[in-house]
Design a protein around this motif. Structure first.
Motif, PDB file in Angstrom:
ATOM      1  N   UNK A  50       0.865  -1.181   0.000  1.00 51.45           N
ATOM      2  CA  UNK A  50       0.000   0.000   0.000  1.00 51.45           C
ATOM      3  C   UNK A  50       0.896   1.223   0.000  1.00 51.45           C
ATOM      4  N   UNK A  60       2.427  -1.955   7.957  1.00 53.07           N
ATOM      5  CA  UNK A  60       2.926  -3.285   7.604  1.00 53.07           C
ATOM      6  C   UNK A  60       3.761  -3.216   6.309  1.00 53.07           C
ATOM      7  N   UNK A  79      -5.210  -5.552  -6.493  1.00 48.18           N
ATOM      8  CA  UNK A  79      -5.308  -5.893  -5.074  1.00 48.18           C
ATOM      9  C   UNK A  79      -6.029  -7.223  -4.884  1.00 48.18           C
ATOM     10  N   UNK A  85      -2.103 -15.668  -4.732  1.00 45.08           N
ATOM     11  CA  UNK A  85      -1.286 -16.279  -3.684  1.00 45.08           C
ATOM     12  C   UNK A  85      -2.142 -16.983  -2.629  1.00 45.08           C
ATOM     13  N   UNK A  86      -3.468 -16.825  -2.749  1.00 44.59           N
ATOM     14  CA  UNK A  86      -4.375 -17.335  -1.725  1.00 44.59           C
ATOM     15  C   UNK A  86      -3.948 -16.822  -0.346  1.00 44.59           C
ATOM     16  N   UNK A  87      -3.764 -15.530  -0.280  1.00 44.37           N
ATOM     17  CA  UNK A  87      -3.312 -14.875   0.954  1.00 44.37           C
ATOM     18  C   UNK A  87      -4.157 -13.620   1.123  1.00 44.37           C
ATOM     19  N   UNK A  88      -4.767 -13.423   2.318  1.00 42.69           N
ATOM     20  CA  UNK A  88      -5.813 -12.401   2.400  1.00 42.69           C
ATOM     21  C   UNK A  88      -5.352 -10.972   2.640  1.00 42.69           C
ATOM     22  N   UNK A  89      -4.080 -10.782   2.951  1.00 47.25           N
ATOM     23  CA  UNK A  89      -3.672  -9.431   3.364  1.00 47.25           C
ATOM     24  C   UNK A  89      -2.516  -8.897   2.510  1.00 47.25           C
ATOM     25  N   UNK A 144       5.555 -14.487   1.771  1.00 46.86           N
ATOM     26  CA  UNK A 144       4.709 -14.182   2.918  1.00 46.86           C
ATOM     27  C   UNK A 144       4.394 -12.706   2.998  1.00 46.86           C
ATOM     28  N   UNK A 147       4.480 -10.172   8.769  1.00 46.16           N
ATOM     29  CA  UNK A 147       4.889 -10.974   9.940  1.00 46.16           C
ATOM     30  C   UNK A 147       5.990 -11.960   9.585  1.00 46.16           C
TER      31      UNK A 147
END
Lengths: 143, 155
Positions: free
Chosen positions: A47, A57, A84, A91-95, A107, A110
């Motif tokens: 972002x 993040x 977005x 990636x099947x990743x929500x954030x 990743x 985190x």
């Protein structure tokens, strides 16, 4: 001067907000994301831009790569709602942020933070043919 | 109107003080509203209707999925540009032997999967600490707060 620059950036942002929210996700977007992640050894979806991250993040990821002296492609998902959604589906990743090294999804914030702390990131970069600047710094420190 | 206790889940009132609050608010019989207060209190304790529905939902799913030996759910929404009482930004600390021998990314995917419906319905940010019981024992058992917001929420 500083204020003028910031205002300009904000204007660009509000202009670029895309209104078509519920557009169906097509394979074209997945292909597009795949092309993007393979374009450079390190690719970050975030972002804002590295010079001005719009999320703590995303900023953390930028700072980690700065420490390792890594250059990378950065894509601002706030400017492209389709991207977005597309990268999240790919990636099947929500954030957001999301980091790809050597074309592979590594990743989010985190995981990057933990890999940075436990040394795995240096190794992951090495596999992709990138030498972390932290290694050179360590060498200098021991001299 | 701020004096309605039922929609202020952060504070757990005793039966008496809750009745008083409602009494002040409505200026009607204390006895009647003491009974209303009881109902509100029960709902608050169940955490579903007036409490923290998202936090409750996250808690329930993580307990069911991971049977954790340690679980923290931190609502970090106040660190962001959202209205007070929002449930949009969370950090979860899950310590479970279900993470044994699994790489970090797999553990995070498991947590994301368990909470996928929350992530699709209003949870905007989820920071994850996923450790095995051994790792948790070896660690300081303290988790650093998430980085400060930089204004990108809602864009």
């Amino acid at each position: 001067m500083n204020i003028i620059t910031r205002t300009d950036i904000l204007n660009i942002h509000s202009c670029s907000v895309i209104t078509s929210l519920c557009r169906a996700f097509t394979s074209g977007i997945a292909d597009n994301v795949e092309k993007l992640v393979k374009k450079n050894k390190v690719v970050v979806f975030m972002k804002g831009v590295p010079e001005e991250p719009k999320c703590g993040f995303s900023n953390a990821v930028v700072q980690i790569f700065r420490m390792h002296g890594v250059t990378y492609d950065a894509h601002d998902v706030l400017k492209d709602e389709e991207l977005r959604k597309g990268v999240k589906a790919f990636s099947n990743w929500p954030t957001i942020p999301q980091v790809f090294i050597g074309g592979e999804f590594v990743g989010g914030c985190d995981i990057m933070l933990q890999m940075h702390q436990n040394g795995d990131l240096v190794e992951e970069l090495r596999k992709a043919g990138i030498r972390s600047a932290l290694l050179d710094k360590e060498t200098e420190d021991t001299k | 109107m701020n004096s309605s206790s039922c929609i202020k889940p952060q504070r757990m009132f005793t039966k008496y003080s809750l009745g008083q609050q409602l009494y002040k608010y409505s200026r009607k019989s204390f006895v009647l509203h003491s009974a209303v207060g009881n109902r509100c209190l029960q709902s608050e304790m169940s955490g579903e209707v007036f409490g923290k529905p998202v936090e409750h939902s996250i808690h329930k799913k993580l307990v069911e999925t991971f049977n954790p030996v340690h679980l923290d759910i931190l609502n970090e929404s106040h660190m962001h540009n959202v209205p007070p009482g929002s449930e949009t930004h969370f950090k979860v600390v899950v310590v479970s032997d279900k993470f044994n021998n699994l790489p970090l990314i797999k553990r995070h995917r498991m947590v994301n999967d368990a909470l996928s419906s929350d992530l699709q319905n209003g949870v905007h940010a989820l920071s994850i600490v996923a450790k095995t019981p051994d790792q948790w024992e070896e660690s300081t058992k303290q988790v650093s707060p998430s980085p400060a917001c930089r204004g990108g929420f809602g864009k």
